[in-house]
Design a protein around this motif. Structure first.
Motif, PDB file in Angstrom:
ATOM      1  N   LEU A  32       0.690  -1.282   0.050  1.00  0.00           N
ATOM      2  CA  LEU A  32       0.018   0.062   0.116  1.00  0.00           C
ATOM      3  C   LEU A  32       0.824   1.122  -0.120  1.00  0.00           C
ATOM      4  CD1 LEU A  32      -2.510  -1.261   2.677  1.00  0.00           C
ATOM      5  CD2 LEU A  32      -2.919  -1.298   0.241  1.00  0.00           C
ATOM      6  N   PRO A  33       0.302   2.225  -0.756  1.00  0.00           N
ATOM      7  CA  PRO A  33       1.151   3.590  -0.462  1.00  0.00           C
ATOM      8  C   PRO A  33       1.602   3.875   0.922  1.00  0.00           C
ATOM      9  CG  PRO A  33      -0.825   3.933  -1.863  1.00  0.00           C
ATOM     10  CD  PRO A  33      -1.010   2.633  -1.197  1.00  0.00           C
ATOM     11  N   SER A  34       2.812   4.262   0.985  1.00  0.00           N
ATOM     12  CA  SER A  34       3.575   4.363   2.462  1.00  0.00           C
ATOM     13  C   SER A  34       3.062   5.641   3.168  1.00  0.00           C
ATOM     14  CB  SER A  34       5.075   4.292   2.245  1.00  0.00           C
ATOM     15  OG  SER A  34       5.306   5.531   1.749  1.00  0.00           O
ATOM     16  N   GLY A  35       2.869   6.631   2.398  1.00  0.00           N
ATOM     17  CA  GLY A  35       2.479   7.928   3.042  1.00  0.00           C
ATOM     18  C   GLY A  35       3.750   8.267   3.792  1.00  0.00           C
ATOM     19  N   LEU A  36       4.785   8.059   3.157  1.00  0.00           N
ATOM     20  CA  LEU A  36       5.955   8.365   4.027  1.00  0.00           C
ATOM     21  C   LEU A  36       6.421   9.727   4.184  1.00  0.00           C
ATOM     22  CD1 LEU A  36       9.169   7.363   5.151  1.00  0.00           C
ATOM     23  CD2 LEU A  36       9.818   7.342   2.876  1.00  0.00           C
ATOM     24  N   THR A  37       6.648  10.205   5.564  1.00  0.00           N
ATOM     25  CA  THR A  37       6.818  11.840   5.494  1.00  0.00           C
ATOM     26  C   THR A  37       8.049  11.855   6.358  1.00  0.00           C
ATOM     27  OG1 THR A  37       5.400  11.883   7.693  1.00  0.00           O
ATOM     28  CG2 THR A  37       4.444  12.547   5.584  1.00  0.00           C
ATOM     29  N   PHE A  83      12.055  -1.417   3.606  1.00  0.00           N
ATOM     30  CA  PHE A  83      13.460  -0.524   2.807  1.00  0.00           C
ATOM     31  C   PHE A  83      13.307   0.727   2.788  1.00  0.00           C
ATOM     32  CE2 PHE A  83      12.552  -5.138   1.136  1.00  0.00           C
ATOM     33  CZ  PHE A  83      13.459  -5.756   2.005  1.00  0.00           C
ATOM     34  N   VAL A  84      12.699   1.467   3.692  1.00  0.00           N
ATOM     35  CA  VAL A  84      12.789   2.790   3.711  1.00  0.00           C
ATOM     36  C   VAL A  84      14.248   3.268   3.831  1.00  0.00           C
ATOM     37  CG1 VAL A  84      12.107   4.903   4.950  1.00  0.00           C
ATOM     38  CG2 VAL A  84      10.449   3.046   4.793  1.00  0.00           C
ATOM     39  N   ALA A  85      14.683   4.298   2.728  1.00  0.00           N
ATOM     40  CA  ALA A  85      15.797   4.667   2.613  1.00  0.00           C
ATOM     41  C   ALA A  85      15.956   6.020   2.575  1.00  0.00           C
ATOM     42  CB  ALA A  85      16.564   4.149   1.409  1.00  0.00           C
ATOM     43  N   VAL A  86      16.921   6.890   2.913  1.00  0.00           N
ATOM     44  CA  VAL A  86      16.872   8.188   2.730  1.00  0.00           C
ATOM     45  C   VAL A  86      18.292   8.443   2.050  1.00  0.00           C
ATOM     46  CG1 VAL A  86      17.097  10.502   3.776  1.00  0.00           C
ATOM     47  CG2 VAL A  86      16.009   8.643   5.096  1.00  0.00           C
ATOM     48  N   GLU A  87      18.394   9.535   0.933  1.00  0.00           N
ATOM     49  CA  GLU A  87      19.569   9.688   0.351  1.00  0.00           C
ATOM     50  C   GLU A  87      19.945  11.335   0.714  1.00  0.00           C
ATOM     51  OE1 GLU A  87      18.671   8.744  -3.722  1.00  0.00           O
ATOM     52  OE2 GLU A  87      18.324   6.732  -3.218  1.00  0.00           O
ATOM     53  N   LEU A 115      13.539  10.796  -0.112  1.00  0.00           N
ATOM     54  CA  LEU A 115      13.021   9.452   0.579  1.00  0.00           C
ATOM     55  C   LEU A 115      12.513   8.598  -0.423  1.00  0.00           C
ATOM     56  CD1 LEU A 115      10.801  11.536   3.111  1.00  0.00           C
ATOM     57  CD2 LEU A 115      13.127  10.909   3.283  1.00  0.00           C
ATOM     58  N   ARG A 116      12.873   7.389  -0.149  1.00  0.00           N
ATOM     59  CA  ARG A 116      12.411   6.256  -0.985  1.00  0.00           C
ATOM     60  C   ARG A 116      11.837   4.807  -0.260  1.00  0.00           C
ATOM     61  NH1 ARG A 116      14.355   7.726  -5.762  1.00  0.00           N
ATOM     62  NH2 ARG A 116      16.409   8.821  -5.956  1.00  0.00           N
ATOM     63  N   ASP A 117      11.005   4.363  -0.757  1.00  0.00           N
ATOM     64  CA  ASP A 117      10.487   3.081  -0.185  1.00  0.00           C
ATOM     65  C   ASP A 117      10.239   2.128  -1.203  1.00  0.00           C
ATOM     66  OD1 ASP A 117       7.279   3.162  -0.547  1.00  0.00           O
ATOM     67  OD2 ASP A 117       8.020   5.186   0.220  1.00  0.00           O
ATOM     68  N   LEU A 118       9.816   1.030  -1.093  1.00  0.00           N
ATOM     69  CA  LEU A 118       9.542  -0.011  -1.766  1.00  0.00           C
ATOM     70  C   LEU A 118       8.257   0.246  -2.570  1.00  0.00           C
ATOM     71  CD1 LEU A 118      10.893  -2.727  -3.059  1.00  0.00           C
ATOM     72  CD2 LEU A 118       9.488  -3.982  -1.323  1.00  0.00           C
ATOM     73  N   HIS A 119       7.370   0.743  -1.983  1.00  0.00           N
ATOM     74  CA  HIS A 119       6.169   1.055  -2.787  1.00  0.00           C
ATOM     75  C   HIS A 119       6.285   2.292  -3.875  1.00  0.00           C
ATOM     76  CE1 HIS A 119       2.191   2.822  -3.751  1.00  0.00           C
ATOM     77  NE2 HIS A 119       1.652   1.550  -3.449  1.00  0.00           N
ATOM     78  N   THR A 140       8.279   1.182  -6.947  1.00  0.00           N
ATOM     79  CA  THR A 140       7.928   0.205  -7.876  1.00  0.00           C
ATOM     80  C   THR A 140       6.417   0.319  -8.413  1.00  0.00           C
ATOM     81  OG1 THR A 140       7.322  -1.230  -6.104  1.00  0.00           O
ATOM     82  CG2 THR A 140       9.340  -1.667  -7.082  1.00  0.00           C
ATOM     83  N   TYR A 141       5.795   1.163  -7.830  1.00  0.00           N
ATOM     84  CA  TYR A 141       4.481   1.699  -8.172  1.00  0.00           C
ATOM     85  C   TYR A 141       4.438   2.961  -8.553  1.00  0.00           C
ATOM     86  CZ  TYR A 141       2.399  -2.814  -5.549  1.00  0.00           C
ATOM     87  OH  TYR A 141       2.348  -3.877  -5.194  1.00  0.00           O
ATOM     88  N   GLY A 142       5.298   3.740  -8.217  1.00  0.00           N
ATOM     89  CA  GLY A 142       5.163   5.331  -8.469  1.00  0.00           C
ATOM     90  C   GLY A 142       4.080   5.958  -7.469  1.00  0.00           C
ATOM     91  N   GLY A 143       4.581   7.289  -7.313  1.00  0.00           N
ATOM     92  CA  GLY A 143       3.538   8.145  -6.204  1.00  0.00           C
ATOM     93  C   GLY A 143       3.988   7.802  -4.926  1.00  0.00           C
TER      94      GLY A 143
END
Length: 790
Positions: free
Chosen positions: A712-717, A739-743, A780-784, A787-790
């Motif tokens: 599901l969309p992570s809503g990562l903030t 696999f939440v990652a920060v660059e 910020l990146r996460d698996l959703h 690979t799904y976009g958005g």
């Protein structure tokens, strides 16, 4: 002493080029600084620089001297070279790995003197030596775009490797100086005999004085020099011992040696280091015992810190080695296709508690066994062992890398195995004999991988004995689960590739080249089929990424997942398995590779994951016929008690309890904690487990490939705050987010990365920029979203 380091001039055989060159340093770096060649690491410039190694070059400088008696000392002379002083030939050398010391008194004059070093073309020299062989000596062409590296006692990867640029580097990597004639203290050989409450430190000191006095830990002794050697023995009561990282302190003591007005100092770690390899019910064991304690080796393989040795600095190398320790490593393997590192490298390993598996410098090719070649090898081994063997970090000496396997790689050796096996055995015995002549009690292992002494079996697929290289997952395209099909006693090589981080890619590619099939990206992938293998495995494991930056991110997630699968399973087999060293720690230039550190030292996601899967105390998930077994592993010096809780986690982040257990984990073996029965997890659930008590942590195990789950969309903030020179990012999600990652756009260090987040459980990641004045921009990146976009 007159230091000849500094500014020299460099000219080629044609007379077309004459540039400044710094020694120590290499010719490629000098020519790039002078813009004679482009920056070799940018784009496809490598191929515009290959001509350099096809010519002879001369380095020259003038200096003033009083004309008194002196010796010329040169270290790291690379490789086939002639040194002339005032036109007089004073040294002909053909081995990068040795130190050279020659009396040049008769060639010196009072006043101005000129010294020249003629560097013969390594390309032409290698070809000429190959032509003189009594029978063909094949070299590994996949790793050698420049032919016949095996003919030269030179860093083998200089001619290319499946992760390295091919430039045929030349120059001087170490000191170059004049020393006044007179008494001198040379190499110091140390043997330690440990018994309860004391250690006897036996010294063999090379010296030209009449006697030598040694002092260590308040104990001293004087002995005469006989035949250029002084033998001493110091008994240290209640010694403060040196331990590998994670096992205790790295106590180092000054050994001071004096004689004839000369003084030398060595830092000595008092420790009892043993390689334990004995026949047992499974085959043959393999592991390290330090100060009477079995130590599980955790680490990675080390290759040269840069393809151009003129760009290697102690500070940068310290950062790489510190990163190894920060990821809970306690051993590095100095791989046999590179170089014996300089003295300061082993000093760093002593300080940091990194045990060193030291290969001798033979890798992947077949090698000559002519009398001339073996004589050079004998001198090389004696010189290297004399130089570095006193270091506490040296754990074992290994004859070569993959030369036994190489006997099966070439038509010539397959057709006439007896000839090439005898040829190999002559070389291997020459290495062993020279080592043991200098250091009779050395921890010796004949080859890597090897089932054991005089065993020439397939240690790539036979996991019963000795050390193993397991490459079936990468080179044979097997699933990650295949790592669980083998039970090595000690796995000293295994790996999976990823792309370098975007920050590294920007150093060699314009944005228009950000495509895995672009010529630039392909020129920075040296393993045939490597890009296709990364992408094909992605298809099997994940839904495909939405763009190139997310392809890079996902390649690093995939790499970390592969190595984690291997390490966690093999750690769960302790004490059957007593060591894992993945390939590889570092890179020589910005390239697609198996490394966990980018060229320059940035942590890829694998390195962050390694810090967790190499933790001293951990709990790992092992699929078994009866479900999923959680096993606890403890590498500390004392037992620990932990509480383990297993939960089922759905894609929306909700969890439900499955089981809980309390377990005391001993130091000598992994132990089962609990088993999650088949069917306990629903189709949309993964296993989440945490542990607390004497150690804390948590992990997630997905029984199916991640592409099988509808994320599901992570809503990562991220709430970003700056506190002095550190940036704090508080991350929150609305659904399970693997696999939440920060660059960061600027260089620096994240406290952790590639973490799994759950709703309602904020996580804080800190970032410390290298330059505190910079203001980083974070991605910020996460698996959703990848690979799904958005």
């Amino acid at each position: 002493m007159l230091d000849l380091a500094g500014r020299w001039t460099l000219s080629d055989e044609s007379g077309a080029h004459n540039v400044a060159m710094d020694l120590p340093g290499d010719g490629i770096t000098a020519l790039a600084k002078a813009w004679v060649i482009p920056e070799p690491y940018w784009g496809r410039s490598e191929y515009d620089c290959r001509w350099v190694a096809e010519r002879d070059w001369v380095a020259r400088r003038v200096f003033r001297h009083d004309g008194s008696a002196a010796e010329l000392v040169v270290e790291g002379l690379d490789t086939v070279a002639e040194v002339r002083l005032n036109g007089v030939l004073v040294l002909s050398a053909a081995n990068q790995h040795r130190r050279w010391r020659v009396d040049v008194s008769s060639a010196l004059t009072a006043g101005e003197n000129a010294v020249e070093i003629l560097f013969r073309s390594p390309v032409r020299e290698a070809a000429a030596r190959a032509a003189r062989m009594p029978f063909p000596i094949p070299y590994q062409q996949v790793n050698g775009p420049i032919p016949h590296a095996n003919m030269l006692r030179k860093q083998q990867c200089d001619f290319g490797w499946d992760w390295n640029i091919a430039l045929g580097v030349f120059g001087v990597s170490g000191a170059i100086r004049l020393e006044a004639a007179g008494p001198r203290i040379g190499d110091v050989l140390v043997d330690q005999v440990h018994s309860p409450g004391q250690v006897e430190v036996r010294l063999r000191v090379h010296a030209t004085s009449e006697e030598v006095t040694a002092s260590l830990c308040g104990v001293w002794q004087t002995a005469p020099v006989v035949g250029g050697m002084a033998d001493l023995a110091l008994v240290i009561r209640d010694p403060v011992l040196w331990w590998p990282a994670g096992q205790g302190a790295q106590a180092l003591h000054e050994l001071v040696l004096t004689g004839g007005g000369s003084t030398a100092v060595r830092r000595i770690g008092l420790r009892d280091m043993a390689l334990v390899s004995e026949p047992d019910a499974a085959g043959r064991s393999f592991g390290m015992r330090v100060n009477g304690r079995a130590v599980f080796a955790k680490g990675a393989n080390w290759i040269p810190a840069d393809a151009l040795f003129g760009r290697i600095t102690p500070d940068a190398v310290r950062g790489l080695l510190q990163s190894a320790v920060d990821a809970n490593m306690n051993m590095i393997r100095i791989w046999g296709g590179g170089r014996y590192e300089p003295d300061w490298f082993y000093d760093l390993c002593d300080e940091l508690g990194l045990m060193v598996w030291q290969d001798f410098m033979f890798a992947c090719h077949l090698y000559p066994s002519t009398p001339e070649f073996l004589a050079e090898v004998d001198a090389e081994v004696r010189d290297v062992v004399g130089r570095i063997s006193h270091h506490a970090c040296i754990a074992l000496w290994c004859g070569d890398n993959e030369l036994i396997g190489a006997l099966t790689w070439f038509p010539e050796s397959r057709k006439d195995r007896d000839r090439y096996l005898v040829n190999y055995d002559r070389l291997n015995r020459a290495v062993e004999a020279a080592l043991l002549a200098v250091l009779p009690g050395a921890n010796w292992w004949p080859s890597s991988p090897s089932p054991g002494p005089l065993a020439f079996g397939d240690a790539w697929h036979d996991d019963s004995s000795g050390d193993m290289h397991f490459w079936s997952v990468w080179h044979e395209g097997r699933d990650f689960d295949h790592y669980r099909d083998v039970s090595p006693r000690f796995c000293s090589e295994f790996g999976f590739q990823s792309y370098p981080s975007l920050s590294a890619i920007k150093r060699f590619a314009e944005r228009k080249d950000w495509n895995i099939a672009s010529p630039v990206m392909e020129s920075h992938q040296k393993n045939p089929g490597g890009n296709a293998r990364i992408a094909e495995t992605m298809f099997r494991t994940f839904r495909f990424p939405v763009d190139f930056p997310n392809f890079v991110y996902l390649s690093q997630v995939q790499q970390g997942l592969a190595i984690k699968t291997a390490v966690t399973h093999w750690r769960s087999l302790k004490p059957h398995c007593m060591g894992v060293l993945y390939w590889q720690l570092n890179d020589t230039w910005p390239v697609c590779s198996w490394s966990s550190l980018d060229h320059g030292g940035n942590w890829k996601l694998l390195h962050h994951m390694a810090a967790r899967f190499y933790a001293p105390v951990t709990v790992v998930a092992v699929p078994v016929d009866g479900g999923i077994e959680l096993r606890a592993v403890n590498d500390r010096a004392e037992a620990v008690t932990i509480t383990v809780m297993a939960r089922a986690a759905a894609m929306d982040g909700t969890v439900r309890k499955l089981a809980e257990a309390v377990v005391t984990v001993p130091t000598d073996a992994a132990v089962p904690v609990l088993t999650v029965a088949p069917g306990a997890l629903r189709a949309d659930e993964v296993l989440a487990f945490v542990w607390s008590g004497d150690a804390q942590g948590g992990d997630v195990h997905a029984p199916k490939p991640w592409k099988a789950y509808d994320l599901l969309p992570s809503g990562l903030t991220a709430d970003i705050q700056r506190e002095n020179d550190v940036w704090k990012l508080t991350l929150q999600v609305n659904a399970l987010s693997p696999f939440v990652a920060v660059e960061s756009e600027v260089p620096g260090r994240f406290s952790t990365n590639a973490v799994t987040l759950f709703p309602g459980h904020p996580a804080t990641i800190t970032f410390t920029p290298e330059d505190p004045s910079t203001v980083p921009v974070f991605t910020l990146r996460d698996l959703h979203s990848a690979t799904y976009g958005g």
